[in-house]
Design an enzyme around this catalytic site. Structure first.
Site, short mmCIF file in Angstrom:
data_model
loop_
_atom_site.label_atom_id
_atom_site.label_comp_id
_atom_site.label_asym_id
_atom_site.label_seq_id
_atom_site.Cartn_x
_atom_site.Cartn_y
_atom_site.Cartn_z
N ALA A 147 0.81 -1.24 0.00
CA ALA A 147 0.00 0.00 0.00
C ALA A 147 0.84 1.28 0.00
CB ALA A 147 -1.00 0.04 1.16
N ALA A 148 2.16 1.17 -0.07
CA ALA A 148 2.96 2.41 -0.15
C ALA A 148 2.61 3.17 -1.43
CB ALA A 148 4.45 2.09 -0.10
N GLY A 149 2.40 2.43 -2.52
CA GLY A 149 1.98 3.07 -3.78
C GLY A 149 0.59 3.70 -3.64
N ASP A 150 -0.27 3.07 -2.86
CA ASP A 150 -1.62 3.63 -2.65
C ASP A 150 -1.54 4.90 -1.81
OD1 ASP A 150 -2.65 1.46 -4.05
OD2 ASP A 150 -2.87 0.25 -2.24
N GLY A 190 0.96 -3.70 7.07
CA GLY A 190 -0.40 -3.81 6.56
C GLY A 190 -0.75 -2.70 5.57
O1 RIB Z 1 -1.78 -2.02 -3.26
C1 RIB Z 1 -1.94 -2.93 -2.20
C2 RIB Z 1 -3.24 -3.65 -2.35
O2 RIB Z 1 -3.19 -4.46 -3.51
C3 RIB Z 1 -3.55 -4.61 -1.23
O3 RIB Z 1 -4.22 -3.99 -0.16
C4 RIB Z 1 -4.33 -5.71 -1.93
O4 RIB Z 1 -5.66 -5.80 -1.51
C5 RIB Z 1 -4.21 -5.41 -3.41
O5 RIB Z 1 -5.34 -4.84 -3.93
#
Ligand code: RIB
Length: 314
Positions: free
Chosen positions: A253-256, A291
Protein backbone atom coordinates in the site's frame (compact mmCIF):
# COMPACT_ATOMS: atom_id res chain seq x y z
CA UNK A 1 -13.09 24.87 0.37
CA UNK A 2 -11.88 21.33 1.18
CA UNK A 3 -10.61 19.52 -1.93
CA UNK A 4 -12.78 16.59 -3.01
CA UNK A 5 -11.66 13.24 -4.41
CA UNK A 6 -13.90 10.41 -5.61
CA UNK A 7 -12.39 6.94 -5.88
CA UNK A 8 -14.04 4.32 -8.09
CA UNK A 9 -12.26 1.08 -7.27
CA UNK A 10 -11.77 -2.14 -5.37
CA UNK A 11 -11.95 -3.17 -1.73
CA UNK A 12 -10.28 -6.42 -0.61
CA UNK A 13 -9.68 -8.15 2.67
CA UNK A 14 -5.93 -8.79 2.77
CA UNK A 15 -4.91 -12.19 4.16
CA UNK A 16 -1.31 -11.52 5.12
CA UNK A 17 1.50 -13.88 6.11
CA UNK A 18 4.95 -12.67 7.18
CA UNK A 19 7.73 -14.87 5.85
CA UNK A 20 11.54 -14.68 5.94
CA UNK A 21 11.68 -15.09 2.14
CA UNK A 22 9.08 -15.04 -0.62
CA UNK A 23 8.41 -18.44 -2.23
CA UNK A 24 9.62 -19.14 -5.78
CA UNK A 25 7.19 -20.88 -8.18
CA UNK A 26 6.53 -24.39 -6.85
CA UNK A 27 8.17 -23.68 -3.50
CA UNK A 28 6.55 -23.87 -0.04
CA UNK A 29 7.91 -21.63 2.70
CA UNK A 30 6.91 -21.50 6.36
CA UNK A 31 5.50 -18.14 7.41
CA UNK A 32 5.61 -16.55 10.83
CA UNK A 33 2.26 -14.94 11.47
CA UNK A 34 -1.15 -14.39 9.90
CA UNK A 35 -3.33 -11.26 9.97
CA UNK A 36 -6.38 -9.97 8.11
CA UNK A 37 -6.18 -6.30 7.15
CA UNK A 38 -8.69 -4.23 5.14
CA UNK A 39 -7.11 -3.32 1.79
CA UNK A 40 -7.72 -3.21 -1.96
CA UNK A 41 -6.12 -0.54 -4.12
CA UNK A 42 -9.34 1.49 -4.41
CA UNK A 43 -10.23 1.42 -0.72
CA UNK A 44 -6.61 2.06 0.27
CA UNK A 45 -6.42 5.12 -1.97
CA UNK A 46 -9.77 6.40 -0.65
CA UNK A 47 -8.58 6.00 2.96
CA UNK A 48 -5.24 7.58 2.03
CA UNK A 49 -6.98 10.60 0.46
CA UNK A 50 -9.35 11.05 3.42
CA UNK A 51 -6.51 10.79 5.94
CA UNK A 52 -4.47 13.23 3.84
CA UNK A 53 -7.19 15.83 4.27
CA UNK A 54 -9.61 15.56 1.33
CA UNK A 55 -13.34 15.08 1.37
CA UNK A 56 -13.37 11.59 -0.15
CA UNK A 57 -16.14 9.44 -1.67
CA UNK A 58 -15.74 5.76 -2.51
CA UNK A 59 -17.74 3.95 -5.21
CA UNK A 60 -17.16 0.21 -4.98
CA UNK A 61 -18.68 -3.19 -4.21
CA UNK A 62 -18.29 -5.67 -1.35
CA UNK A 63 -20.19 -8.82 -0.44
CA UNK A 64 -22.84 -9.29 2.24
CA UNK A 65 -20.27 -11.26 4.27
CA UNK A 66 -18.28 -10.42 7.40
CA UNK A 67 -15.33 -9.18 5.31
CA UNK A 68 -17.74 -6.75 3.60
CA UNK A 69 -18.84 -5.44 7.02
CA UNK A 70 -15.23 -4.96 8.08
CA UNK A 71 -14.20 -3.24 4.84
CA UNK A 72 -17.16 -0.88 5.12
CA UNK A 73 -16.32 -0.18 8.77
CA UNK A 74 -12.69 0.61 7.96
CA UNK A 75 -13.63 3.10 5.22
CA UNK A 76 -16.24 4.76 7.42
CA UNK A 77 -13.84 5.01 10.37
CA UNK A 78 -11.41 6.93 8.14
CA UNK A 79 -14.11 9.42 7.19
CA UNK A 80 -14.69 8.13 3.64
CA UNK A 81 -18.23 8.83 2.37
CA UNK A 82 -19.94 5.62 1.33
CA UNK A 83 -23.19 6.50 -0.44
CA UNK A 84 -21.79 4.75 -3.54
CA UNK A 85 -20.76 1.51 -1.81
CA UNK A 86 -22.73 -1.51 -3.08
CA UNK A 87 -23.35 -4.65 -0.99
CA UNK A 88 -23.59 -7.49 -3.52
CA UNK A 89 -25.57 -10.68 -2.83
CA UNK A 90 -24.17 -14.02 -4.04
CA UNK A 91 -20.54 -12.91 -4.35
CA UNK A 92 -17.89 -12.89 -1.62
CA UNK A 93 -15.97 -9.73 -0.87
CA UNK A 94 -12.67 -9.44 -2.71
CA UNK A 95 -9.64 -10.96 -1.01
CA UNK A 96 -5.90 -10.60 -1.54
CA UNK A 97 -3.38 -13.25 -0.51
CA UNK A 98 -0.23 -11.42 0.53
CA UNK A 99 3.19 -12.63 1.64
CA UNK A 100 5.61 -10.05 3.09
CA UNK A 101 9.30 -10.91 3.49
CA UNK A 102 11.99 -9.69 5.85
CA UNK A 103 13.12 -7.06 3.32
CA UNK A 104 9.57 -5.53 3.35
CA UNK A 105 8.88 -6.76 -0.21
CA UNK A 106 5.59 -8.45 -1.00
CA UNK A 107 3.84 -10.82 -3.34
CA UNK A 108 0.08 -10.34 -3.92
CA UNK A 109 -2.66 -12.41 -5.58
CA UNK A 110 -6.17 -10.90 -5.74
CA UNK A 111 -9.50 -12.76 -6.07
CA UNK A 112 -11.84 -9.89 -7.10
CA UNK A 113 -15.16 -11.42 -5.91
CA UNK A 114 -17.74 -8.63 -5.51
CA UNK A 115 -15.38 -6.08 -7.11
CA UNK A 116 -16.07 -7.75 -10.47
CA UNK A 117 -19.78 -6.96 -10.03
CA UNK A 118 -19.20 -3.21 -10.15
CA UNK A 119 -20.18 -3.14 -13.81
CA UNK A 120 -22.41 -0.09 -14.04
CA UNK A 121 -22.49 3.46 -12.75
CA UNK A 122 -25.87 5.18 -12.48
CA UNK A 123 -26.89 8.83 -12.89
CA UNK A 124 -26.27 9.57 -9.19
CA UNK A 125 -22.73 8.12 -9.44
CA UNK A 126 -22.02 10.14 -12.58
CA UNK A 127 -23.26 13.34 -10.97
CA UNK A 128 -21.09 12.72 -7.92
CA UNK A 129 -18.02 12.09 -10.09
CA UNK A 130 -18.69 15.27 -12.07
CA UNK A 131 -18.98 17.33 -8.87
CA UNK A 132 -15.59 16.38 -7.37
CA UNK A 133 -12.20 17.96 -8.05
CA UNK A 134 -10.48 14.65 -8.85
CA UNK A 135 -11.58 11.17 -9.95
CA UNK A 136 -9.08 8.46 -8.97
CA UNK A 137 -9.27 4.92 -10.43
CA UNK A 138 -7.15 1.78 -10.50
CA UNK A 139 -7.54 -1.48 -12.45
CA UNK A 140 -8.97 -3.97 -9.93
CA UNK A 141 -12.57 -3.41 -11.13
CA UNK A 142 -14.04 -4.06 -14.60
CA UNK A 143 -12.41 -1.87 -17.24
CA UNK A 144 -15.76 -0.74 -18.65
CA UNK A 145 -16.60 0.81 -15.27
CA UNK A 146 -13.32 2.73 -15.25
CA UNK A 147 -14.20 4.04 -18.73
CA UNK A 148 -17.72 5.06 -17.58
CA UNK A 149 -16.24 6.90 -14.61
CA UNK A 150 -13.67 8.65 -16.80
CA UNK A 151 -16.39 9.77 -19.25
CA UNK A 152 -18.40 11.21 -16.33
CA UNK A 153 -15.30 13.02 -15.09
CA UNK A 154 -14.64 14.58 -18.49
CA UNK A 155 -18.30 15.68 -18.73
CA UNK A 156 -18.04 17.36 -15.32
CA UNK A 157 -14.58 18.96 -15.72
CA UNK A 158 -13.23 16.67 -13.00
CA UNK A 159 -9.52 15.81 -13.33
CA UNK A 160 -9.02 12.08 -13.96
CA UNK A 161 -6.01 10.44 -12.32
CA UNK A 162 -5.49 6.82 -13.34
CA UNK A 163 -3.25 4.57 -11.28
CA UNK A 164 -2.82 1.80 -13.88
CA UNK A 165 -2.28 -0.99 -11.35
CA UNK A 166 -2.15 -3.95 -11.60
CA UNK A 167 -0.18 -3.84 -14.85
CA UNK A 168 -2.08 -4.40 -18.09
CA UNK A 169 -2.44 -2.95 -21.57
CA UNK A 170 -5.23 -0.37 -21.90
CA UNK A 171 -7.45 0.76 -24.79
CA UNK A 172 -6.82 4.13 -26.47
CA UNK A 173 -10.41 5.07 -25.54
CA UNK A 174 -9.44 5.11 -21.85
CA UNK A 175 -5.97 6.63 -22.26
CA UNK A 176 -7.54 9.55 -24.17
CA UNK A 177 -9.53 10.48 -21.03
CA UNK A 178 -6.59 10.44 -18.60
CA UNK A 179 -5.31 13.74 -17.17
CA UNK A 180 -2.53 12.25 -15.03
CA UNK A 181 -1.25 8.67 -15.27
CA UNK A 182 0.44 7.23 -12.15
CA UNK A 183 2.44 4.03 -12.74
CA UNK A 184 5.42 2.12 -11.42
CA UNK A 185 8.14 0.94 -13.80
CA UNK A 186 6.58 -2.46 -14.45
CA UNK A 187 3.18 -0.94 -15.20
CA UNK A 188 4.80 1.71 -17.41
CA UNK A 189 6.68 -0.92 -19.41
CA UNK A 190 3.55 -3.01 -19.96
CA UNK A 191 1.54 0.06 -21.02
CA UNK A 192 4.30 1.26 -23.29
CA UNK A 193 4.39 -2.17 -24.93
CA UNK A 194 8.11 -2.55 -24.22
CA UNK A 195 9.47 -6.09 -24.24
CA UNK A 196 10.43 -7.39 -20.83
CA UNK A 197 7.62 -5.70 -18.88
CA UNK A 198 8.19 -8.26 -16.14
CA UNK A 199 11.96 -8.05 -16.49
CA UNK A 200 13.09 -4.75 -14.94
CA UNK A 201 16.43 -4.85 -16.73
CA UNK A 202 14.69 -4.81 -20.13
CA UNK A 203 11.79 -2.54 -19.22
CA UNK A 204 13.23 0.73 -20.47
CA UNK A 205 14.88 3.53 -18.53
CA UNK A 206 13.01 6.40 -16.90
CA UNK A 207 13.28 8.97 -19.75
CA UNK A 208 12.36 6.31 -22.30
CA UNK A 209 9.29 5.19 -20.32
CA UNK A 210 8.12 8.77 -19.74
CA UNK A 211 8.57 9.73 -23.39
CA UNK A 212 6.75 6.62 -24.51
CA UNK A 213 3.73 7.21 -22.26
CA UNK A 214 3.44 10.91 -23.19
CA UNK A 215 2.38 9.72 -26.64
CA UNK A 216 -0.86 8.48 -24.98
CA UNK A 217 -1.51 10.78 -21.98
CA UNK A 218 -0.69 14.44 -21.22
CA UNK A 219 1.03 13.90 -17.82
CA UNK A 220 2.85 10.93 -16.30
CA UNK A 221 4.00 10.26 -12.74
CA UNK A 222 6.45 7.34 -12.59
CA UNK A 223 6.92 5.95 -9.09
CA UNK A 224 10.41 4.64 -8.35
CA UNK A 225 9.90 3.00 -4.94
CA UNK A 226 12.48 4.06 -2.36
CA UNK A 227 14.15 6.22 -5.03
CA UNK A 228 11.15 8.59 -5.24
CA UNK A 229 9.24 9.58 -8.38
CA UNK A 230 9.64 11.16 -11.79
CA UNK A 231 7.19 13.39 -13.68
CA UNK A 232 6.83 14.52 -17.26
CA UNK A 233 4.19 16.41 -19.20
CA UNK A 234 3.55 17.51 -22.76
CA UNK A 235 4.46 21.12 -21.89
CA UNK A 236 8.04 19.95 -21.47
CA UNK A 237 8.23 19.81 -17.67
CA UNK A 238 10.58 17.07 -16.42
CA UNK A 239 11.05 16.47 -12.67
CA UNK A 240 12.63 13.81 -10.49
CA UNK A 241 12.27 13.89 -6.69
CA UNK A 242 13.84 11.60 -4.09
CA UNK A 243 11.85 9.91 -1.32
CA UNK A 244 12.58 10.45 2.38
CA UNK A 245 14.80 7.58 3.60
CA UNK A 246 12.94 5.41 6.14
CA UNK A 247 13.32 1.97 7.69
CA UNK A 248 10.74 0.02 5.67
CA UNK A 249 8.79 -2.73 7.42
CA UNK A 250 6.17 -3.51 4.75
CA UNK A 251 5.79 -1.78 1.38
CA UNK A 252 2.20 -3.02 0.87
CA UNK A 253 0.00 0.00 0.00
CA UNK A 254 2.96 2.41 -0.15
CA UNK A 255 1.98 3.07 -3.78
CA UNK A 256 -1.62 3.63 -2.65
CA UNK A 257 -0.49 6.09 0.02
CA UNK A 258 1.55 7.92 -2.64
CA UNK A 259 -1.32 8.00 -5.15
CA UNK A 260 -3.99 9.02 -2.60
CA UNK A 261 -1.84 11.87 -1.30
CA UNK A 262 -0.86 12.95 -4.83
CA UNK A 263 -4.57 13.11 -5.78
CA UNK A 264 -5.27 15.32 -2.76
CA UNK A 265 -2.38 17.66 -3.58
CA UNK A 266 -3.52 17.80 -7.23
CA UNK A 267 -7.10 18.56 -6.14
CA UNK A 268 -5.71 21.35 -3.92
CA UNK A 269 -3.91 22.84 -6.91
CA UNK A 270 -0.45 22.57 -5.34
CA UNK A 271 2.62 22.91 -7.62
CA UNK A 272 3.54 19.57 -9.14
CA UNK A 273 7.00 19.30 -7.54
CA UNK A 274 5.51 19.93 -4.10
CA UNK A 275 2.74 17.41 -4.83
CA UNK A 276 5.31 14.77 -5.81
CA UNK A 277 7.38 15.32 -2.67
CA UNK A 278 4.34 15.29 -0.41
CA UNK A 279 3.19 12.05 -2.06
CA UNK A 280 6.67 10.53 -1.62
CA UNK A 281 6.49 11.45 2.08
CA UNK A 282 3.10 9.68 2.32
CA UNK A 283 4.48 6.54 0.63
CA UNK A 284 7.54 6.50 2.88
CA UNK A 285 5.44 7.00 6.01
CA UNK A 286 3.25 4.07 4.95
CA UNK A 287 6.21 1.71 4.41
CA UNK A 288 7.24 2.17 8.05
CA UNK A 289 4.18 0.25 9.26
CA UNK A 290 2.63 -3.15 8.79
CA UNK A 291 -0.40 -3.81 6.56
CA UNK A 292 -2.43 -1.83 3.99
CA UNK A 293 -5.15 0.40 5.51
CA UNK A 294 -3.45 0.13 8.90
CA UNK A 295 -0.35 1.91 7.62
CA UNK A 296 -1.85 4.82 5.64
CA UNK A 297 -0.66 8.09 7.19
CA UNK A 298 -2.64 11.06 8.51
CA UNK A 299 -2.00 14.54 7.13
CA UNK A 300 0.13 15.68 10.13
CA UNK A 301 2.38 12.63 9.72
CA UNK A 302 2.85 13.34 6.01
CA UNK A 303 3.55 17.01 6.75
CA UNK A 304 6.11 16.12 9.42
CA UNK A 305 8.05 13.75 7.17
CA UNK A 306 7.80 16.21 4.26
CA UNK A 307 9.19 19.05 6.39
CA UNK A 308 11.98 16.89 7.75
CA UNK A 309 13.00 15.55 4.35
CA UNK A 310 12.62 18.52 2.04
CA UNK A 311 12.71 21.80 3.97
CA UNK A 312 16.12 23.42 4.52
CA UNK A 313 17.17 23.17 8.19
CA UNK A 314 18.00 26.52 9.83
O1 RIB B 1 -1.78 -2.02 -3.26
C1 RIB B 1 -1.94 -2.93 -2.20
C2 RIB B 1 -3.24 -3.65 -2.35
O2 RIB B 1 -3.19 -4.46 -3.51
C3 RIB B 1 -3.55 -4.61 -1.23
O3 RIB B 1 -4.22 -3.99 -0.16
C4 RIB B 1 -4.33 -5.71 -1.93
O4 RIB B 1 -5.66 -5.80 -1.51
C5 RIB B 1 -4.21 -5.41 -3.41
O5 RIB B 1 -5.34 -4.84 -3.93
Amino acid sequence: MTASVVVVGSANMDLVVATPTLPRPGETVLGEGFTTVPGGKGANQAVAAARAGARCHFLGAVGLDAFGDELKGCLAASGVELDGLRRVAGHPSGVALIAVDAAAENLIVVAPGANAQLTELDAVDRELIGSCDVLLCQLEIPLETVVQAAVAARAGHTAFILNAAPARALPDELMALVDVLVVNQTEAAVLAGLDGGRDASRAGNVPELLANLLASVPRVVLTLGAAGAAYADRDGTRLEVGAPPVAAVDTTAAGDAFTGAFAVAWAQGRPVEEALRWACAAGAACAQHWGASTSLPLQPDIDALYERAYQPQT
